[in-house]
Design an enzyme around this catalytic site. Structure first.
Site, PDB file in Angstrom:
ATOM      1  N   HIS A  50       5.218  -7.315  10.651  1.00 13.43           N
ATOM      2  CA  HIS A  50       5.218  -6.307   9.570  1.00 13.43           C
ATOM      3  C   HIS A  50       6.337  -5.320   9.915  1.00 13.43           C
ATOM      4  O   HIS A  50       6.167  -4.439  10.742  1.00 13.43           O
ATOM      5  CB  HIS A  50       3.840  -5.627   9.557  1.00 13.43           C
ATOM      6  CG  HIS A  50       3.697  -4.490   8.591  1.00 13.43           C
ATOM      7  ND1 HIS A  50       2.876  -4.543   7.481  1.00 13.43           N
ATOM      8  CD2 HIS A  50       4.228  -3.241   8.582  1.00 13.43           C
ATOM      9  CE1 HIS A  50       2.914  -3.393   6.841  1.00 13.43           C
ATOM     10  NE2 HIS A  50       3.722  -2.581   7.486  1.00 13.43           N
ATOM     11  N   CYS A  83       5.713   5.594   5.320  1.00 20.48           N
ATOM     12  CA  CYS A  83       4.342   5.874   5.744  1.00 20.48           C
ATOM     13  C   CYS A  83       4.119   7.376   5.668  1.00 20.48           C
ATOM     14  O   CYS A  83       4.927   8.151   6.194  1.00 20.48           O
ATOM     15  CB  CYS A  83       4.106   5.370   7.171  1.00 20.48           C
ATOM     16  SG  CYS A  83       2.445   5.766   7.755  1.00 20.48           S
ATOM     17  N   ASN A 139       9.064  -1.021   3.812  1.00 21.56           N
ATOM     18  CA  ASN A 139       9.043  -2.334   4.448  1.00 21.56           C
ATOM     19  C   ASN A 139      10.334  -3.053   4.085  1.00 21.56           C
ATOM     20  O   ASN A 139      11.005  -2.703   3.121  1.00 21.56           O
ATOM     21  CB  ASN A 139       7.882  -3.172   3.901  1.00 21.56           C
ATOM     22  CG  ASN A 139       6.560  -2.532   4.153  1.00 21.56           C
ATOM     23  OD1 ASN A 139       6.116  -1.696   3.380  1.00 21.56           O
ATOM     24  ND2 ASN A 139       5.923  -2.911   5.248  1.00 21.56           N
TER      25      ASN A 139
HETATM   26  P1  HMG Z   1     -11.564  12.342   8.664  1.00 26.31           P
HETATM   27  O1  HMG Z   1     -11.116  13.551   7.916  1.00 26.31           O
HETATM   28  O2  HMG Z   1     -11.538  12.377  10.141  1.00 26.31           O
HETATM   29  O3  HMG Z   1     -12.991  11.789   8.271  1.00 26.31           O
HETATM   30  O4  HMG Z   1     -10.671  11.127   8.147  1.00 26.31           O
HETATM   31  P2  HMG Z   1     -14.206  12.344   7.502  1.00 26.31           P
HETATM   32  O5  HMG Z   1     -15.278  11.338   7.727  1.00 26.31           O
HETATM   33  O6  HMG Z   1     -14.449  13.770   7.878  1.00 26.31           O
HETATM   34  O7  HMG Z   1     -13.789  12.272   5.971  1.00 26.31           O
HETATM   35  C1  HMG Z   1     -12.999  13.247   5.300  1.00 26.31           C
HETATM   36  C2  HMG Z   1     -13.282  13.153   3.822  1.00 26.31           C
HETATM   37  O8  HMG Z   1     -12.872  11.885   3.323  1.00 26.31           O
HETATM   38  C3  HMG Z   1     -14.784  13.252   3.484  1.00 26.31           C
HETATM   39  O9  HMG Z   1     -14.866  13.830   2.192  1.00 26.31           O
HETATM   40  C4  HMG Z   1     -15.218  11.824   3.400  1.00 26.31           C
HETATM   41  O10 HMG Z   1     -16.345  11.634   2.581  1.00 26.31           O
HETATM   42  C5  HMG Z   1     -13.999  11.159   2.796  1.00 26.31           C
HETATM   43  P3  HMG Z   1     -15.525  15.312   1.996  1.00 26.31           P
HETATM   44  O11 HMG Z   1     -16.899  15.205   2.557  1.00 26.31           O
HETATM   45  O12 HMG Z   1     -14.612  16.210   2.792  1.00 26.31           O
HETATM   46  O13 HMG Z   1     -15.459  15.495   0.521  1.00 26.31           O
HETATM   47  N1  HMG Z   1     -13.860   9.750   3.200  1.00 26.31           N
HETATM   48  C6  HMG Z   1     -13.575   8.764   2.353  1.00 26.31           C
HETATM   49  N2  HMG Z   1     -13.376   8.735   1.022  1.00 26.31           N
HETATM   50  C7  HMG Z   1     -13.109   7.538   0.461  1.00 26.31           C
HETATM   51  N3  HMG Z   1     -13.013   6.386   1.171  1.00 26.31           N
HETATM   52  C8  HMG Z   1     -13.185   6.382   2.500  1.00 26.31           C
HETATM   53  C9  HMG Z   1     -13.482   7.612   3.141  1.00 26.31           C
HETATM   54  N4  HMG Z   1     -13.715   7.941   4.425  1.00 26.31           N
HETATM   55  C10 HMG Z   1     -13.945   9.256   4.450  1.00 26.31           C
HETATM   56  N5  HMG Z   1     -13.068   5.249   3.182  1.00 26.31           N
HETATM   57  C11 HMG Z   1     -10.191   8.818   7.764  1.00 26.31           C
HETATM   58  C12 HMG Z   1     -10.734   9.849   8.730  1.00 26.31           C
HETATM   59  C13 HMG Z   1     -10.025   7.503   8.507  1.00 26.31           C
HETATM   60  C14 HMG Z   1     -11.153   8.646   6.597  1.00 26.31           C
HETATM   61  C15 HMG Z   1      -8.809   9.316   7.233  1.00 26.31           C
HETATM   62  O14 HMG Z   1      -8.018   9.651   8.324  1.00 26.31           O
HETATM   63  C16 HMG Z   1      -8.084   8.309   6.376  1.00 26.31           C
HETATM   64  O15 HMG Z   1      -8.536   7.966   5.291  1.00 26.31           O
HETATM   65  N6  HMG Z   1      -6.901   7.863   6.844  1.00 26.31           N
HETATM   66  C17 HMG Z   1      -6.140   6.862   6.138  1.00 26.31           C
HETATM   67  C18 HMG Z   1      -4.695   7.040   6.423  1.00 26.31           C
HETATM   68  C19 HMG Z   1      -3.896   5.964   5.721  1.00 26.31           C
HETATM   69  O16 HMG Z   1      -4.328   5.352   4.774  1.00 26.31           O
HETATM   70  N7  HMG Z   1      -2.653   5.768   6.221  1.00 26.31           N
HETATM   71  C20 HMG Z   1      -1.752   4.818   5.647  1.00 26.31           C
HETATM   72  C21 HMG Z   1      -2.168   3.404   5.897  1.00 26.31           C
HETATM   73  S1  HMG Z   1      -1.775   2.810   7.522  1.00 26.31           S
HETATM   74  C22 HMG Z   1      -0.175   2.243   7.382  1.00 26.31           C
HETATM   75  O17 HMG Z   1       0.464   2.446   6.381  1.00 26.31           O
HETATM   76  C23 HMG Z   1       0.385   1.420   8.506  1.00 26.31           C
HETATM   77  C24 HMG Z   1       0.484  -0.065   8.165  1.00 26.31           C
HETATM   78  O18 HMG Z   1       1.306  -0.271   7.037  1.00 26.31           O
HETATM   79  C25 HMG Z   1       1.093  -0.819   9.356  1.00 26.31           C
HETATM   80  C26 HMG Z   1       2.384  -0.138   9.842  1.00 26.31           C
HETATM   81  O19 HMG Z   1       3.391  -0.145   9.172  1.00 26.31           O
HETATM   82  O20 HMG Z   1       2.262   0.456  10.913  1.00 26.31           O
HETATM   83  C27 HMG Z   1      -0.877  -0.674   7.891  1.00 26.31           C
HETATM   84 MG    MG Z   2       3.500  -0.393   7.078  1.00 25.85          MG
END
Ligand code: HMG
Ligand code: MG
Length: 308
Positions: A208, A241, A250
């Site tokens: 990736h 990202c 990408n």
């Molecule tokens: P947090 O703030 O530590 O967790 O986030 P939390 O449990 O306190 O949740 C915060 C709020 O989000 C809460 O809402 C939860 O209910 C809600 P509130 O009570 O404040 O109203 N929540 C959700 N809502 C919908 N769906 C869910 C969910 N989980 C919690 N699943 C958490 C921790 C992991 C949730 C957060 O950090 C997060 O969502 N991160 C995602 C980041 C992301 O998507 N990054 C981009 C993708 S990775 C990438 O691009 C790399 C990749 O391409 C490979 C590469 O290139 O390296 C894959």
């Molecule tokens: Mg990526």
């Protein structure tokens, strides 16, 4: 010359990795049309959405709607990102074929991206993986920062191998070795894949690559030489990202397909239709198309119609 694979699987990640970083909300209908165009082009696997916190990545808030409305091509796999059980429940309700748990080989990036340490992330993924197995949903593990980290800098190969081993223990069907910020070069690609293929089956590992430093195609070629046969790419080179400032998208799918076609490596994907999809999404979101092959093929087509 190393023997290269005769066929590869190209996973189109534009609708998720590509669009997640767009500042303006991309209308749900545009996301759906993009995925439908990509499905028609023949991709065996499309990363369609994320079921993450909308507070963290607002652009992906409409994942359920997107998944409910796309016209799925029979046999194709539609994947979604799931950081926790809440995300998994959304993925299950949306009938995702594959869920992606995403960790990092860098502690600093793990904290910035998913707000926990690597060890905590594995604990959080364990019930997700177990539930996915029970539901018969495929599991992919993505290892961010396998070639460098925007916060930590150097990432030892041993850290990548460590996360691969932990993902393997969780039962991942496929594992992505991700160059999140596009800093890797071909020599490092050989070193990393040489190490990770000792920990997980080569045929279930993917490359990736982001293209920040223009190395992605060279890195893909190096990975092909290592026998890797799954690659991720983003139509029109969309993306970046949200938690890796300055990282570009990408590698462009059109460029990867042009390379594979030139090498006589089978993909089963129609490059012309991907070029059209790249033109569609670039215009729809008002973003420059950064695929070199895509732009060249569009220009060739325009010249041909102007001369006829
Ligand atoms: P947090 O703030 O530590 O967790 O986030 P939390 O449990 O306190 O949740 C915060 C709020 O989000 C809460 O809402 C939860 O209910 C809600 P509130 O009570 O404040 O109203 N929540 C959700 N809502 C919908 N769906 C869910 C969910 N989980 C919690 N699943 C958490 C921790 C992991 C949730 C957060 O950090 C997060 O969502 N991160 C995602 C980041 C992301 O998507 N990054 C981009 C993708 S990775 C990438 O691009 C790399 C990749 O391409 C490979 C590469 O290139 O390296 C894959
Ligand atoms: Mg990526």
């Amino acid at each position: 010359m190393a023997t290269l694979p005769t066929a590869v699987k190209i996973v189109e990640v534009g609708p998720r990795d590509g669009l997640q970083n767009e500042k303006e909300f991309v209308p749900t209908a545009v996301k759906i049309e993009l995925i439908d165009r990509l499905s028609k082009a023949g991709f065996p696997n499309i990363e369609a959405a994320s079921f993450v916190s909308p507070k963290w990545v607002p652009q992906m808030a409409d994942g359920a709607e997107v998944m409910a409305s796309v016209a799925r091509r029979e046999g194709a796999i539609y994947s979604v990102l799931t950081p926790n059980m809440r995300g998994f429940e959304g993925a299950l309700a949306a009938h995702a074929d594959e869920i992606v748990i995403f960790g990092a080989a860098s502690e600093a990036f793990s904290q910035k991206n998913i707000n926990c340490s690597i060890a905590e992330s594995i604990d959080r993924f364990a019930p997700v993986a177990e539930a996915a197995k029970a539901a018969g949903v495929c599991i992919r593990g993505s290892v961010s920062c396998s070639f460098g980290c925007p916060y930590q800098g150097e990432v030892p190969v041993a850290s990548v191998v460590d996360v691969v081993q932990r993902f393997a223990a969780l039962g991942c069907d496929e594992i992505d070795i991700a160059d999140t910020i596009g800093v890797g070069t071909a020599k490092r690609v050989h070193e990393v894949f040489d190490a990770v293929t000792k920990a997980f089956p080569r045929e279930r590992l993917s490359g990736h690559f982001h293209d920040t430093y223009g190395q992605a195609l060279a890195n893909i070629y190096a990975a092909l030489e290592e026998g890797i046969a799954i690659f991720h790419a983003s139509v029109a080179g969309l993306g970046g990202c949200p938690y890796a400032k300055g990282a570009t998208g990408n590698v462009a799918t059109e460029d990867v397909l042009y390379l594979m076609n030139g090498l006589g490596i089978h993909t089963g994907i129609d490059l012309d239709q991907v070029v059209e999809a790249g033109d569609f999404i670039s215009k729809a979101i008002g973003r420059a198309n950064v695929s070199r092959a895509g732009k060249a093929l569009l220009a060739k087509k325009q010249n041909a119609s102007a001369c006829s």
